[in-house]
Design a protein around this motif. Sequence first.
Motif: not given
Length: 147
Positions: A123-132
């Motif tokens: 939704s934002t294109g921002k880097a995020r941690r991998m979900p479980p």
Amino acid sequence: MLNWDFPQLFTLQRMPHQLDIDGLNHTNNAVYVQWCEMIGWAHSESLGLSLVDYKRLDRAMAIRHAEYDYLLPTNLGESLILGTWLTETDEKLSMRRRFQLIREADQAVIFRAQWDLVCIEISTGKARRMPPEFCEKYLSALTPKLT
């Protein structure tokens, strides 16, 4: 036994068709890139993560950097095997996917590639941690490099 760079690979059979052939009568380089995308998704789906899951989780593994090494040409109708592996990760944000294409007739390595992938929030294109779910399925599929 084909000479794969890593063990425990995921493979797909490929064969260049008329529309894949360029003006030099070889498989167009862009076709190999499309095949990488195709096998990447097929491998992900075999691990239990599809585009539907990506959208549901609002997360995706996006290509941050790609390298393609075109070693030999292929021709119309040649039988090829494309392999892929997940080989490296920081277990939080990124991982590496590698590819190798081998011609069945002479077992020649035609092509190698690698993608450095980063987990993003769709939704934002921002880097995020991998979900479980990503960690569970992707990290369990990591293949160690042969020594």
